[in-house]
Motif scaffolding. Sequence first.
Motif, PDB file in Angstrom:
ATOM      1  N   ALA A  28       0.845  -1.194   0.000  1.00  0.00           N
ATOM      2  CA  ALA A  28       0.000   0.000   0.000  1.00  0.00           C
ATOM      3  C   ALA A  28       0.876   1.238   0.000  1.00  0.00           C
ATOM      4  O   ALA A  28       2.076   1.190   0.274  1.00  0.00           O
ATOM      5  N   ALA A  29       0.246   2.330  -0.339  1.00  0.00           N
ATOM      6  CA  ALA A  29       0.922   3.604  -0.202  1.00  0.00           C
ATOM      7  C   ALA A  29       1.091   3.891   1.288  1.00  0.00           C
ATOM      8  O   ALA A  29       0.509   3.197   2.130  1.00  0.00           O
ATOM      9  N   PRO A  30       1.876   4.867   1.649  1.00  0.00           N
ATOM     10  CA  PRO A  30       1.976   5.232   3.067  1.00  0.00           C
ATOM     11  C   PRO A  30       0.585   5.505   3.634  1.00  0.00           C
ATOM     12  O   PRO A  30      -0.332   5.899   2.909  1.00  0.00           O
ATOM     13  N   PRO A  31       0.388   5.271   4.918  1.00  0.00           N
ATOM     14  CA  PRO A  31      -0.941   5.448   5.517  1.00  0.00           C
ATOM     15  C   PRO A  31      -1.524   6.819   5.201  1.00  0.00           C
ATOM     16  O   PRO A  31      -0.829   7.834   5.191  1.00  0.00           O
ATOM     17  N   ILE A  32      -2.807   6.849   4.925  1.00  0.00           N
ATOM     18  CA  ILE A  32      -3.496   8.107   4.635  1.00  0.00           C
ATOM     19  C   ILE A  32      -3.658   8.885   5.936  1.00  0.00           C
ATOM     20  O   ILE A  32      -4.193   8.351   6.920  1.00  0.00           O
ATOM     21  N   PRO A  33      -3.205  10.106   5.990  1.00  0.00           N
ATOM     22  CA  PRO A  33      -3.384  10.891   7.222  1.00  0.00           C
ATOM     23  C   PRO A  33      -4.867  11.065   7.543  1.00  0.00           C
ATOM     24  O   PRO A  33      -5.699  11.231   6.642  1.00  0.00           O
ATOM     25  N   VAL A  34      -5.194  10.998   8.803  1.00  0.00           N
ATOM     26  CA  VAL A  34      -6.584  11.175   9.231  1.00  0.00           C
ATOM     27  C   VAL A  34      -6.631  12.252  10.316  1.00  0.00           C
ATOM     28  O   VAL A  34      -5.686  12.428  11.089  1.00  0.00           O
ATOM     29  N   SER A  35      -7.741  12.937  10.343  1.00  0.00           N
ATOM     30  CA  SER A  35      -7.921  13.970  11.366  1.00  0.00           C
ATOM     31  C   SER A  35      -8.269  13.308  12.696  1.00  0.00           C
ATOM     32  O   SER A  35      -9.146  12.442  12.753  1.00  0.00           O
ATOM     33  N   PRO A  36      -7.626  13.701  13.786  1.00  0.00           N
ATOM     34  CA  PRO A  36      -7.953  13.091  15.085  1.00  0.00           C
ATOM     35  C   PRO A  36      -9.335  13.481  15.583  1.00  0.00           C
ATOM     36  O   PRO A  36      -9.918  12.772  16.400  1.00  0.00           O
ATOM     37  N   THR A  37      -9.860  14.595  15.094  1.00  0.00           N
ATOM     38  CA  THR A  37     -11.227  15.007  15.466  1.00  0.00           C
ATOM     39  C   THR A  37     -12.027  15.177  14.183  1.00  0.00           C
ATOM     40  O   THR A  37     -12.119  16.285  13.631  1.00  0.00           O
ATOM     41  N   PRO A  38     -12.597  14.101  13.682  1.00  0.00           N
ATOM     42  CA  PRO A  38     -13.254  14.160  12.369  1.00  0.00           C
ATOM     43  C   PRO A  38     -14.451  15.108  12.361  1.00  0.00           C
ATOM     44  O   PRO A  38     -15.251  15.146  13.286  1.00  0.00           O
ATOM     45  N   ALA A  39     -14.537  15.843  11.265  1.00  0.00           N
ATOM     46  CA  ALA A  39     -15.649  16.771  11.057  1.00  0.00           C
ATOM     47  C   ALA A  39     -16.746  16.073  10.266  1.00  0.00           C
ATOM     48  O   ALA A  39     -16.511  15.050   9.617  1.00  0.00           O
ATOM     49  N   PRO A  40     -17.973  16.613  10.268  1.00  0.00           N
ATOM     50  CA  PRO A  40     -19.039  16.018   9.455  1.00  0.00           C
ATOM     51  C   PRO A  40     -18.686  16.066   7.966  1.00  0.00           C
ATOM     52  O   PRO A  40     -18.303  17.116   7.443  1.00  0.00           O
TER      53      PRO A  40
END
Length: 839
Positions: free
Chosen positions: A412-424
Amino acid sequence: MLHGCTIVARNYLPRARVLAESYREHHPDSGFTVLVIDDLNREVDAAREPFSVRHLDELIADKTELHQLAMWYDLMELATAVKPLLLRSLLADGHAVICYLDPDIEVFAPLEDIDALAIDQGIVLTPHVTEPIPRDGLRPAESDILGAGVYNLGFVAIGPSASTFLDWWWARLRRDGLVEPSKMMFTDQRWVDFAPGIFAPHILRSPAYNVAYWNASERPLGRATDGTVEVRGERLRFFHFSGYDPDLPWQLSKHTGDRPRVLLSEHPVLAELCDHYRHRLFEAGYRQWHGVPNAYGSLPNGIRVDRRMRRVYRHFLHLAESGRPGALPPPDPFDPAGCEEFVEWLRSPWPGRTWSTLGRYLQVVYDERPDLQAAFPPNRPGSVRRLTAWMTDTAPQEEGIPRELLLPPLAAAPPIPVSPTPAPGVNLVGYLRAELGVGEAARLTTAVLSAAGEPIATFTWTETESRQQYASPPDSSEAPYDINLLCVNADMAPAARAWLGPQFFADRYTVGAWAWEVEEFPRAQWTGFDCVDEIWANSEFAAAAIRKVTSKPVHAMPLAICPPSVAPDVTRATLGLPEGLIFLFCFDYFSVLERKNPIGAIEAFRKAFGPGEGPTLVVKSINGDKRRVDRERVRRAAAGRDDILLIDRYFDAPTTAALMAMADCYVSLHRAEGFGLTIAEAMAVGRPVIATGYSGNMEYMNATNSFPVPYRLIPIPPGCDPYPAGARWADPDLAAAAAIMRTIAANPEAASARGRQAHEDVVAQHGVEVRAARMSVRLAQIHSLPRVSNGALPQSAARAQVAFDQIAAAEEKIQASPDARQRSRYGRIGVLQRRLMLR
C-alpha cells in the motif's frame, strides 16, 4: 562373504541396532554397515554401535550436489535414492556380496542362499507377493502393490557383476526417486520393475524371505518343534516390520488403514514376533531417538522445509539442469551463509506465472488449491488484492506456512493521514478512474454527495483489471471526515480495509456501497460485513437480498440517473456503423456472461429478423480478450450474420454515450441486474429500452416508459460465480423480445415517444437532486448519533434506520402518485394544485 547394510536417519538408529544385532547373531563373521544420512555433526559413535558407520558426504563429496539432493527429496525418498551409492561403495571396498536390508527388519536365521545366487546372477530380488491377492476390499489390495512396484526393495543382494545395474539405477534415482503416483513413481522400487527385462536378476520366491504385511496372509507363521519360527515348512529368514509402530502394538502396519488383511489377534505367532520386536526397539533406545528431527528437515536459520519448498526447488533446478536458456539453479538452501538468499528466492516472483505478487512458494500454494483458483481467478477484477489478503490473513493458520515466507501486509501507499477530530463529511473510496460499472457508481455517488452539499474527500482504489483512464481529481491529502463510504463491493471490502489501514476507520462510521444482482447473497462474501457498519445497496432488489443474511443496517440507496455527456463529433461513420435501425447492447465480460446474456439478445434478434432485412444489432463489449472462451461463445452465436456487429474494445465515456444516443433502441435481456446502469443511461439519453422485466431495473422501468420483457425464474447453473448455484434468476422470453423488436422496427416513431417518456421519468424521479435529498436524510442521522470507540453506532442506530425507512417509503409513494402530468377531473386548476402539493 555376505556383508550387510542399511540406510537410516538418526531417528531410526534403534531399528538399525536391532537389525544389525539380529543379522550378526546369524552371521558372526560378517560385517554390517549403516549409512546415517543426517548425522551432520557426527553424533553417532561407531565404537558403541553394533555396526560400522558411513555418512552421506563420504558418498557425495560435492557439497552442492549433496545439498541439492537433500532438498530435492524428503527423508524417505533420500534414504532410498542413495541406495545404489552405498552398494557401489561397498563393492569398491572389496566385499564380494552385499545384502541390503531395510532398517525395520529383524533377521531370524542365516541368509545362506544369498551368497551363491548373487555371485551367479549379480542381483537377487524378492517380489511383494507370489500368490494372487483376493479382491475382497481388504488391504493391501492389488492396486497397492501396483502403485509400489512388483519387487520390495527393502531387500536386495548384489554380487560383483551388478556394477552396471547400480550405475543404471543411480542415474534414475538421482532425480526420479520421488513418491509421485501420478508419474508412476514410488521411490526406488518402481524402477526395479525394469530389472528382470534388462539385467535378468534372480527372483527369490522362497516364502521364508521378506515376510511382511503385504504377504503375511499367504505366508502364515508357525512354530517348529525346536521353537523356531517357520513359514510353510521353512525356517523364517527375516521379517520386515514395515509400518509397525511400537506405540500402536495392536496393529501390524500403519500402511493398511482401517481395512487390514492381517489381524494380529488372528495370528498369534506373528503377534509374538511383533511384541518381541517392540521390546528390542525399546531396549535399543527407541524413546530417546524416535523424536530426533531430520537434520535436513530445516534450513540453517530454523525454517522448516516442507513439500512445497521442495516442489518449487525441484522445478527450477530441473530447468537449470536441462539447459533452459537463462535458467539458474536456486541458491544453496543448506549453506549457512546462503540460506537467507534461498528464503528471499522463495519469496521472489515466479517468472511468467500469473501471480507475480505471490512469489514462488505461495504460487505453489495457489496451484495446489482448486478452491483458491475458483475463488480468485487471475482474470477477474480484484482477484489480485483479495488473494493477497487471503495469503496474509488466512493462509498462515490454514496451511501452516512459515511466517518468513508470508507476504507482508498488503502493499500500500503510506498510511493516509486522518484527522484526530473528524468533522461532518464523507471520505469516499472507490474505483474513481476505472472504466467499469462499479467505477461509474462511485463517480455518480460523488456527484450526489456534492449536490447534497456534503463535504467530500476522495481516495482512488485501483485494484481492477479493467482500464483506468477515466479522468478524476487527484486524491485528497487526508481523511478529515466522520463517515467513510467504501464504494467497493463486499468481496473487495476486506482488501480495501487492509489497504487503507486501521487508522482510516478509527472513530469513523463506515458505510459499504454495494452492488448485488441476485436474490441470494453468498456466504463467500459475508466477510465484507466485518468491514462496515452499514450497507447502502444500489437498489431495493439488492438490499432485500443482503438483509436476509445480516443484522446490520441495510438501506436501498439507488444510483442517480442523469444524461451522460455525449461526444459531439462521434457519428455512425466514425464508429463504422451502418445506416438504418440499430439495436444496441453493451456489457463487460467480467460481469459474468450468463448473467448479462448477450447470447439471448443475439438469439432474439435472429428470431425477429432474417439476414438483410434492414435492422442491425450492435453488441458492444469490453474485456473479451481476458475472457477468450466466453468471447468465442458470443462470436459463434453471431456467426453468419453480417447484421450482427460485435465491438470488443474500450471507448471513452462520451463516445459510449454517443453510441447510445445514435442507437434506435437499447436491448438488455439480462438474467438479473442489481441496478442496470446501462439501461438507465440509455433511458436518460431518450432511447427506448427492451429489457427483462425483473430485478433492480424495474425500480425505474415500467410499461409506459420502456418495454419490459416477460420471463420465468430458473435456477442459476453451476459455474456462474460469484452467483450461488441453485439460487434464482430470470430466463427472458426471447420470442416476446423478438416480437417487441419487430414492433419497434415497424413503428419507430411510437418507440421514440416511449424513449422520450423514459428520459422525462428518470430525470424527474431518479436524478441527482432526488438522490441527494434521500442521501442527505441518512447522512444527517449518522452525523448526529454518538460514536463508541471503534466508530460504530450504539443501539439508537436501529431506531434511526426505522425512521429512515419510513421516510424513504413515503418518498417512493410521492414519486409514484399522483402524477402531475395526468389529467384532473378538476381541470387545469386540479393539475396546478397537484404540482404545488408535490413541491
